[in-house]
Design an enzyme around this catalytic site. Structure first.
Site, mmCIF file in Angstrom:
data_model
loop_
_atom_site.group_PDB
_atom_site.id
_atom_site.type_symbol
_atom_site.label_atom_id
_atom_site.label_comp_id
_atom_site.label_asym_id
_atom_site.label_seq_id
_atom_site.Cartn_x
_atom_site.Cartn_y
_atom_site.Cartn_z
ATOM 1 N N HIS A 1 36.310 39.949 47.418
ATOM 2 C CA HIS A 1 36.336 40.852 46.260
ATOM 3 C C HIS A 1 36.232 40.107 44.934
ATOM 4 O O HIS A 1 35.866 40.694 43.926
ATOM 5 C CB HIS A 1 37.553 41.785 46.319
ATOM 6 C CG HIS A 1 38.857 41.152 45.967
ATOM 7 N ND1 HIS A 1 39.583 40.397 46.850
ATOM 8 C CD2 HIS A 1 39.569 41.155 44.815
ATOM 9 C CE1 HIS A 1 40.684 39.983 46.267
ATOM 10 N NE2 HIS A 1 40.699 40.409 45.025
ATOM 11 N N LYS B 1 34.072 40.943 40.828
ATOM 12 C CA LYS B 1 34.671 41.012 39.484
ATOM 13 C C LYS B 1 33.563 40.791 38.457
ATOM 14 O O LYS B 1 32.739 39.894 38.607
ATOM 15 C CB LYS B 1 35.781 39.965 39.339
ATOM 16 C CG LYS B 1 36.995 40.270 40.251
ATOM 17 C CD LYS B 1 38.134 39.306 40.016
ATOM 18 C CE LYS B 1 39.189 39.415 41.104
ATOM 19 N NZ LYS B 1 40.265 40.355 40.866
ATOM 20 N N HIS C 1 38.132 32.831 47.837
ATOM 21 C CA HIS C 1 37.982 33.096 46.401
ATOM 22 C C HIS C 1 37.722 31.821 45.581
ATOM 23 O O HIS C 1 36.801 31.752 44.780
ATOM 24 C CB HIS C 1 39.234 33.772 45.848
ATOM 25 C CG HIS C 1 39.683 34.975 46.622
ATOM 26 N ND1 HIS C 1 38.811 35.870 47.190
ATOM 27 C CD2 HIS C 1 40.923 35.445 46.933
ATOM 28 C CE1 HIS C 1 39.482 36.840 47.800
ATOM 29 N NE2 HIS C 1 40.769 36.599 47.662
ATOM 30 N N ASP D 1 44.315 31.749 52.552
ATOM 31 C CA ASP D 1 44.333 33.048 51.879
ATOM 32 C C ASP D 1 43.471 33.051 50.611
ATOM 33 O O ASP D 1 42.851 34.063 50.290
ATOM 34 C CB ASP D 1 45.792 33.394 51.519
ATOM 35 C CG ASP D 1 45.947 34.814 51.013
ATOM 36 O OD1 ASP D 1 45.296 35.713 51.583
ATOM 37 O OD2 ASP D 1 46.718 35.036 50.054
ATOM 38 N N LYS E 1 51.574 31.323 44.640
ATOM 39 C CA LYS E 1 52.361 32.557 44.512
ATOM 40 C C LYS E 1 53.605 32.244 43.684
ATOM 41 O O LYS E 1 54.070 31.094 43.651
ATOM 42 C CB LYS E 1 52.824 33.046 45.886
ATOM 43 C CG LYS E 1 51.686 33.397 46.836
ATOM 44 C CD LYS E 1 51.218 34.810 46.660
ATOM 45 C CE LYS E 1 50.189 35.218 47.689
ATOM 46 N NZ LYS E 1 49.314 36.290 47.250
#
Ligand code: BG6
Length: 492
Positions: free
Chosen positions: A175, A179, A237, A232, A336
């Protein structure tokens, strides 16, 4: 004439569908971007599904997920008419598959099968689709990440899906590529003379790509602990962003050419193996702290497993061994429970070769191009100018601001919607080719392997900070500093 498509959403009752895909499709409805006849058939696990309850649940999620005032009952009524849930067991062909088959065959539409399900179920889903003769040469399939957990497992998945769908009909979604600012980066690079001539090792000193998150596990502990930050965020990404910064200009904007250029970048990444892993990477794990004024429990306590070595933070010093980028470090970082939530690419240019101003004129910073993806979509070029309020020459830093919209408008843009519409149009430029998946794992496997075989634990960092101090030390050894943004929205 081009075919009309329906979307068949496997995992229609899952987190991804409810949080991301339904809001994306709903926005398509509101903007009248969906074909009038497009149907959304979703599968839900179980023996039966009550349509009214299912639709009511989606409504609740949309009301929760969409920013203020975006939910409109009239639009939702039209949207909900498209939706038909089917109770189905993906692995058991006797449970729900006949009903799904009948529904699909009720119309002459082609299908986009969206696999919003764990990759371990991809092969079985293909097998059952094929057994029910639901795959045609026009069918498309969208695969969610993660594609595997290493190179070998990714190959198994890609082979399995590839034996039912040709590569051109497989849309591996990331995804981040949907953007708007990511696409703007390509426009910036490939339609400005200025950058065309400055985009290489002669002019660029180093590049930083940071995907910083304040969120923690968000209820995804069982998935996250098996994945960690590399699987992840980096494998997909971060490396995709790196590709867009580093790739050679594509001769035209089409899937085949753009993806071929990205693959070349991934194949040029200098391998990080053996002891080099410990000097070029830092892995971290958050401990208790305060994020955005709220107490945050440490990762191990949140997980209720004191032995986990899963990284919630990673920093990597990467090099691309080709003519354009020889000697330019790319610093990649994600984590995170960090201090601020933002994603940006910072391209730092070289200092000017000779300083003509006296020392009292002040510090002369090198030019920087900042491409901020979120929370605000913002592109700024930092330049040095004269402070006009003084007769003497005083140097000051100013930003050329290419920001195009107010933050709220930016927030309304939806990467998933953009990519779903691309898939409906048959445009796979912003989707990932299997060779990209393979090359990114080929680069990351030795890092993950070295960590696994090491007795070291991830470096600890307090939640609400910028990650472990070892990450600062790694970049400072090269004479640079991480850009840690304090004031987001508008400022770079
Ligand atoms: C997902 C990761 O792919 O991207 C999540 O699985 C992460 O862990 C998310 O939070 C970040 O996406 P975004 O668009 O919110 O930056």
């Amino acid at each position: 004439m081009s075919a009309t498509y329906d979307i068949i959403l496997f995992g229609g009752d899952g987190d991804l569908s409810l949080r991301k895909l339904m809001p994306a499709l709903y926005r398509g409805e509101v903007n009248q971007e969906l074909d009038q006849d497009l149907r959304i058939i979703t599968t839900a696990f179980g023996d039966s599904v009550n349509r009214d309850e299912y639709v009511a649940n989606i409504q609740q999620w949309l009301e929760k997920q969409l920013p203020d005032r975006q939910f409109n009952p009239g639009h939702f009524k039209a949207f909900s008419r498209r939706i038909t849930p089917v109770a189905l067991d993906i692995v058991d062909p006797s449970k729900g598959w006949d009903e799904l088959t009948k529904l699909i065959n009720d119309s002459a539409h082609e299908c986009i099968f969206y696999f919003a399900i764990p990759p371990s179920l991809f092969a079985k889903t293909c097998e059952n689709l094929s057994a029910h003769e639901l795959i045609t040469d026009k069918s498309r399939v969208i695969l969610e990440k993660p594609i595997g957990y290493d190179r070998a497992s990714a190959e198994v998945i890609n082979n399995a899906v590839g034996s039912y769908f040709p590569e051109d009909n497989i849309y591996r979604i990331d995804h981040y590529l949907g953007k708007e600012t990511v696409q703007n980066l390509m426009v910036l690079r490939f339609s400005n003379y200025l950058f065309e001539h400055l985009w290489d090792a002669q002019s660029i000193d180093h590049v930083q790509i940071s995907l910083a998150e304040t969120v923690g596990l968000e209820g995804r502990a069982s998935f996250y602990d098996k994945a960690g930050a590399v699987r992840d965020m980096v494998q997909n990404h971060l490396l995709q962003l790196l590709c867009l910064v580093a790739m050679e200009p594509a001769s035209k904007m089409c899937a085949e050419v753009v993806r071929a250029e990205k693959i070349k970048v991934l194949k040029s990444l200098r391998p990080i193996t053996g002891d080099d892993v410990f000097t070029n990477t830092v892995r971290g794990q958050y401990k208790a702290g305060v994020v955005n004024g709220k107490e945050q429990t440490g990762y191990l306590d949140e997980l209720n497993d004191q032995l986990s070595k899963t990284e919630t933070f990673v920093a990597i010093r990467a090099h691309i061994d080709n003519w354009r980028w020889a000697g330019v470090p790319f610093y990649l970082r994600t984590g995170k429970c960090l201090q601020k939530q933002y994603a940006e690419i910072a391209i730092q240019f070289k200092p000017v070769s000779h300083r003509v101003f006296r020392p009292e004129a002040g510090h002369m910073a090198s030019n920087k191009l900042i491409v901020r993806l979120q929370p605000d979509e913002n592109i700024q070029l930092q330049m040095m100018t004269k402070d006009l309020d003084h007769n003497d020459i005083l140097l000051q830093k100013m930003n050329l601001n290419l920001n195009q919209g107010v933050p709220q408008q930016n927030a309304d843009r939806d990467a998933y919607k953009r990519l779903l519409l691309d898939c409906l149009r048959g445009d796979s430029t912003l989707f990932i080719h299997r060779d990209e998946v393979d090359s990114s794992w080929a680069w990351l496997d030795p890092i993950l392997e070295a960590w696994k075989n090491s007795d070291d634990k991830p470096c600890q960092y307090a939640a609400g900070t910028w990650g472990p101090t070892e990450s600062d030390e790694m970049i400072e050894k090269d004479g640079f500093k991480w850009r840690n943004i304090k004031n987001l929205l508008g400022g770079a």
